[in-house]
Enzyme design. Structure first.
Site, PDB file in Angstrom:
ATOM      1  N   SER A  28      41.126 -39.609  12.058  1.00 24.39           N
ATOM      2  CA  SER A  28      40.740 -38.224  12.366  1.00 24.39           C
ATOM      3  C   SER A  28      41.708 -37.588  13.354  1.00 24.39           C
ATOM      4  O   SER A  28      41.537 -36.442  13.745  1.00 24.39           O
ATOM      5  CB  SER A  28      39.318 -38.196  12.940  1.00 24.39           C
ATOM      6  OG  SER A  28      39.197 -39.104  14.017  1.00 24.39           O
ATOM      7  N   ASN A 115      31.309 -43.962  20.313  1.00 26.58           N
ATOM      8  CA  ASN A 115      30.191 -43.156  19.811  1.00 26.58           C
ATOM      9  C   ASN A 115      29.660 -42.195  20.873  1.00 26.58           C
ATOM     10  O   ASN A 115      29.444 -41.012  20.594  1.00 26.58           O
ATOM     11  CB  ASN A 115      29.074 -44.074  19.317  1.00 26.58           C
ATOM     12  CG  ASN A 115      29.518 -44.915  18.135  1.00 26.58           C
ATOM     13  OD1 ASN A 115      30.606 -44.694  17.589  1.00 26.58           O
ATOM     14  ND2 ASN A 115      28.699 -45.874  17.728  1.00 26.58           N
ATOM     15  N   THR A 160      20.523   5.978   4.370  1.00 29.42           N
ATOM     16  CA  THR A 160      19.735   4.889   3.803  1.00 29.42           C
ATOM     17  C   THR A 160      20.163   4.837   2.341  1.00 29.42           C
ATOM     18  O   THR A 160      20.484   5.886   1.757  1.00 29.42           O
ATOM     19  CB  THR A 160      18.214   5.121   3.898  1.00 29.42           C
ATOM     20  OG1 THR A 160      17.895   6.302   3.175  1.00 29.42           O
ATOM     21  CG2 THR A 160      17.751   5.291   5.343  1.00 29.42           C
ATOM     22  N   HIS A 161      20.238   3.660   1.782  1.00 26.00           N
ATOM     23  CA  HIS A 161      20.748   3.475   0.406  1.00 26.00           C
ATOM     24  C   HIS A 161      22.154   4.048   0.250  1.00 26.00           C
ATOM     25  O   HIS A 161      22.549   4.437  -0.844  1.00 26.00           O
ATOM     26  CB  HIS A 161      19.812   4.126  -0.627  1.00 26.00           C
ATOM     27  CG  HIS A 161      18.363   3.825  -0.415  1.00 26.00           C
ATOM     28  ND1 HIS A 161      17.712   2.778  -1.022  1.00 26.00           N
ATOM     29  CD2 HIS A 161      17.439   4.408   0.392  1.00 26.00           C
ATOM     30  CE1 HIS A 161      16.452   2.746  -0.627  1.00 26.00           C
ATOM     31  NE2 HIS A 161      16.260   3.718   0.239  1.00 26.00           N
ATOM     32  N   SER A 282      50.918  -1.408   1.335  1.00 22.89           N
ATOM     33  CA  SER A 282      50.959  -2.102   0.054  1.00 22.89           C
ATOM     34  C   SER A 282      52.412  -2.249  -0.364  1.00 22.89           C
ATOM     35  O   SER A 282      53.236  -1.390  -0.075  1.00 22.89           O
ATOM     36  CB  SER A 282      50.189  -1.291  -0.984  1.00 22.89           C
ATOM     37  OG  SER A 282      50.650  -1.599  -2.273  1.00 22.89           O
ATOM     38  N   LYS A 288      49.517   3.638   0.626  1.00 23.97           N
ATOM     39  CA  LYS A 288      48.375   2.860   1.095  1.00 23.97           C
ATOM     40  C   LYS A 288      48.459   2.475   2.566  1.00 23.97           C
ATOM     41  O   LYS A 288      49.504   2.149   3.091  1.00 23.97           O
ATOM     42  CB  LYS A 288      48.252   1.565   0.272  1.00 23.97           C
ATOM     43  CG  LYS A 288      47.891   1.807  -1.161  1.00 23.97           C
ATOM     44  CD  LYS A 288      46.414   2.073  -1.335  1.00 23.97           C
ATOM     45  CE  LYS A 288      45.630   0.834  -1.024  1.00 23.97           C
ATOM     46  NZ  LYS A 288      45.059   0.220  -2.208  1.00 23.97           N
ATOM     47  N   ASN A 290      45.933  -0.124   4.374  1.00 25.95           N
ATOM     48  CA  ASN A 290      44.743  -0.943   4.125  1.00 25.95           C
ATOM     49  C   ASN A 290      44.137  -1.468   5.426  1.00 25.95           C
ATOM     50  O   ASN A 290      44.870  -1.939   6.289  1.00 25.95           O
ATOM     51  CB  ASN A 290      45.104  -2.124   3.231  1.00 25.95           C
ATOM     52  CG  ASN A 290      45.630  -1.676   1.876  1.00 25.95           C
ATOM     53  OD1 ASN A 290      45.177  -0.673   1.340  1.00 25.95           O
ATOM     54  ND2 ASN A 290      46.589  -2.403   1.345  1.00 25.95           N
ATOM     55  N   GLU A 295      38.691  -6.161   6.765  1.00 26.55           N
ATOM     56  CA  GLU A 295      38.502  -6.867   5.485  1.00 26.55           C
ATOM     57  C   GLU A 295      38.562  -8.374   5.682  1.00 26.55           C
ATOM     58  O   GLU A 295      37.782  -9.128   5.099  1.00 26.55           O
ATOM     59  CB  GLU A 295      39.593  -6.466   4.487  1.00 26.55           C
ATOM     60  CG  GLU A 295      39.431  -5.069   3.933  1.00 26.55           C
ATOM     61  CD  GLU A 295      40.595  -4.731   3.008  1.00 26.55           C
ATOM     62  OE1 GLU A 295      40.418  -4.800   1.793  1.00 26.55           O
ATOM     63  OE2 GLU A 295      41.691  -4.419   3.508  1.00 26.55           O
ATOM     64  N   TYR A 322      24.605 -43.740  15.063  1.00 28.65           N
ATOM     65  CA  TYR A 322      25.891 -43.175  14.644  1.00 28.65           C
ATOM     66  C   TYR A 322      26.301 -43.700  13.268  1.00 28.65           C
ATOM     67  O   TYR A 322      26.151 -44.880  12.970  1.00 28.65           O
ATOM     68  CB  TYR A 322      26.997 -43.548  15.657  1.00 28.65           C
ATOM     69  CG  TYR A 322      28.364 -43.053  15.221  1.00 28.65           C
ATOM     70  CD1 TYR A 322      28.795 -41.770  15.549  1.00 28.65           C
ATOM     71  CD2 TYR A 322      29.209 -43.846  14.440  1.00 28.65           C
ATOM     72  CE1 TYR A 322      30.031 -41.297  15.119  1.00 28.65           C
ATOM     73  CE2 TYR A 322      30.435 -43.385  14.004  1.00 28.65           C
ATOM     74  CZ  TYR A 322      30.843 -42.115  14.348  1.00 28.65           C
ATOM     75  OH  TYR A 322      32.062 -41.647  13.915  1.00 28.65           O
ATOM     76  N   GLN A 327      32.058 -38.164  11.790  1.00 31.73           N
ATOM     77  CA  GLN A 327      33.432 -37.734  12.040  1.00 31.73           C
ATOM     78  C   GLN A 327      33.735 -36.428  11.293  1.00 31.73           C
ATOM     79  O   GLN A 327      34.617 -35.676  11.689  1.00 31.73           O
ATOM     80  CB  GLN A 327      34.396 -38.845  11.607  1.00 31.73           C
ATOM     81  CG  GLN A 327      35.841 -38.529  11.828  1.00 31.73           C
ATOM     82  CD  GLN A 327      36.698 -39.782  11.726  1.00 31.73           C
ATOM     83  OE1 GLN A 327      36.623 -40.647  12.593  1.00 31.73           O
ATOM     84  NE2 GLN A 327      37.474 -39.888  10.680  1.00 31.73           N
ATOM     85  N   LYS A 330      33.726 -32.393  12.793  1.00 35.39           N
ATOM     86  CA  LYS A 330      34.683 -31.646  13.618  1.00 35.39           C
ATOM     87  C   LYS A 330      35.341 -30.474  12.924  1.00 35.39           C
ATOM     88  O   LYS A 330      35.371 -29.367  13.467  1.00 35.39           O
ATOM     89  CB  LYS A 330      35.737 -32.598  14.164  1.00 35.39           C
ATOM     90  CG  LYS A 330      35.164 -33.451  15.266  1.00 35.39           C
ATOM     91  CD  LYS A 330      36.069 -34.587  15.651  1.00 35.39           C
ATOM     92  CE  LYS A 330      35.238 -35.736  16.142  1.00 35.39           C
ATOM     93  NZ  LYS A 330      34.309 -36.296  15.136  1.00 35.39           N
TER      94      LYS A 330
END
Ligand code: ARG
Length: 464
Positions: A28, A115, A160-161, A282, A288, A290, A295, A322, A327, A330
């Protein structure tokens, strides 16, 4: 076969070296090496405690503490050689300590196990992460309050909506995000209490035969409490799951917020401008701009939900105590913390830079018959039952749609066609300002209430 050929930390009972792939598969270190600072803190506290308990001499303790400080220096200078054959961060650091100190280095692990060591490290690490995340949350919330104050009088359509519903103030809208983030803050503070309990001393699973003094390590490491059961201490990861749950909720909020920023910057809404540094162009469409940052935050939310589901699934079938499965805790936990922290940071930087286009917002609120409810409420105050008022206003809106007029643009005579209860004072009600000012109670959209809420918000931040 000599222990040099097998793993030096547990090689004693093995008779052949593990297969090259099997040596890599359980390792690990590639991802847990980021725990090095907390691993060293935990080891230094453990060594100090062992001296108080009469297990290590003062000279041994001093050598270990200083040796670990130097190893931290090597890691930070980039000169430390991480070895996959040593599996994880714990054995890498311990092996290096032994390389430097000889036999004294081998004494550090007395009375503990990887552990309880790893369970301690993750908690120490997560505690620091939560603090850093809370600091970013503070910064974002302070930015929201500032913008809400500046925009307390700015009128926009409330939806709303996603249909125009009633006018609201932009400041009020921003404070909705402030409220959500306040709950996220509360959740993380609460989660931190359960993160901040010490498993060290649980050893492998049953505790240890040495006269350890857990209150000493607890105090040295700044834990709030000592875990009350060694089997639980080494095995449960509910604190990590709880963090991912709190992080998921916070990301869900940021994702919704992102969605609004994306909508608002579109050519169809044009409610706000985001500075160029939070956007990209873009490669094919020159016009563009963006809104990449919102996003991406919206997109990254899925990773954090994934971490939550992954950790719940990781734990659900594990018998005490354990298991190596743990492991796998993480990477999802690290990723969830990084994602939340980076997303909050991006938002904290971005929010103060939001430039509202007040005229366009106002025009959008004016166009959608957003004061229709105000007209109905006006007629109720003249003594009509609400359902009848609803119907009367419905007719007026129909007329407005057909004639291309907003309610406030109709003459008194036109309005009186729908009810003779309507009088000159109706116009105060039909304006956008009249509408928002009338919602003048705690939690309402009136500019005065927005200013009061900003003050309450500032007091809340000040007492954190
Ligand atoms: N790298 C391990 C983990 O992350 C440390 C504990 C390993 N303990 C053991 N007995 N194999 O969980």
């Amino acid at each position: 076969m000599s222990s040099e050929k097998t793993n030096q930390s547990w090689g004693g009972r093995f008779s052949e070296p593990v297969d090259a792939f099997v040596a890599r598969f359980p390792a690990s270190v590639d991802f847990d090496k980021r725990l090095y600072r907390h691993d060293i803190l935990g080891s230094q506290a453990h060594a100090r405690m062992l001296t108080q308990a009469g297990v290590l001499s003062e000279a041994e303790r001093d050598a270990i503490v200083a040796g670990l400080d130097e190893i931290r220096g090597e890691i930070e200078a980039g000169t430390f050689e991480w070895r996959v054959d040593l599996e994880d961060v714990h054995m890498n650091i311990e092996a290096r300590l032994t390389e430097r100190l000889g036999v004294v280095g081998k004494k550090l692990h007395t009375g503990r196990s990887r552990n309880d060591q790893v369970a301690t490290d993750i908690r120490l690490w997560l505690r620091d992460e939560i603090d850093a995340i809370l600091a970013e949350l503070d910064r974002l919330q302070a930015g929201l309050l500032q913008l809400a104050e500046t925009e307390a009088d700015t009128i926009m359509p409330g939806f709303t909506h996603l249909q125009t519903a009633q006018p609201v103030t932009f400041g009020h809208h921003l404070l909705a995000w402030f409220e959500m983030l306040s709950r996220d803050h509360e959740r993380l503070v609460d989660c931190r209490k359960r993160v901040n309990r010490m498993p060290l001393g649980s050893a492998a699973l049953a505790g240890t035969t040495y006269p350890i003094q857990r209150q000493v390590t607890c105090e040295l490491l700044g834990f709030e409490a000592i875990g009350g059961n060694s089997l639980d201490g080494v095995s449960d990861r509910d604190f990590a799951i709880e963090f991912c749950a709190a992080a998921s909720l916070a990301m869900m909020h940021l994702s919704r917020f992102s969605e609004e920023l994306v909508l608002w910057t579109s050519a169809q809404f044009q409610f706000i401008d985001l500075p160029d540094r939070f956007c990209t162009g873009s490669s094919i469409m020159p016009q563009k701009k963006n809104p990449d940052v919102p996003e991406l935050v919206r997109g990254k939310t899925g990773r954090v939900f994934g971490a939550l589901t992954g950790l719940l699934t990781l734990m659900k079938g594990q018998p005490l105590a354990y298991n190596k499965d743990n492991q796998e805790d993480k990477e999802p936990l690290f990723d969830a913390a990084d994602t939340l922290r980076d997303s909050l940071r991006a938002f904290a930087d971005m929010v103060p830079a939001i430039k509202p286009k007040r005229e366009i917002m106002r025009e959008a609120a004016r166009r959608g018959f957003s004061t229709a409810t105000d007209l109905a409420d006006y007629l109720v105050r003249k003594g009509l039952p609400f359902r009848d008022c609803h119907e009367i206003v419905g007719h007026a809106v129909k007329y407005g749609v057909d004639s291309g007029k907003d309610l406030a643009e109709m003459s008194l005579d036109e309005l009186r066609r729908f009810s003779d209860q309507i009088e000159q004072d109706v116009f105060a009600v039909l304006t956008l300002e009249g509408s928002v000012n009338a919602r003048d109670h705690i939690g309402g959209t009136a500019p005065a209430q927005v200013r009061a809420a900003v003050q309450r918000g500032r007091a809340l931040l000040a007492q954190r």
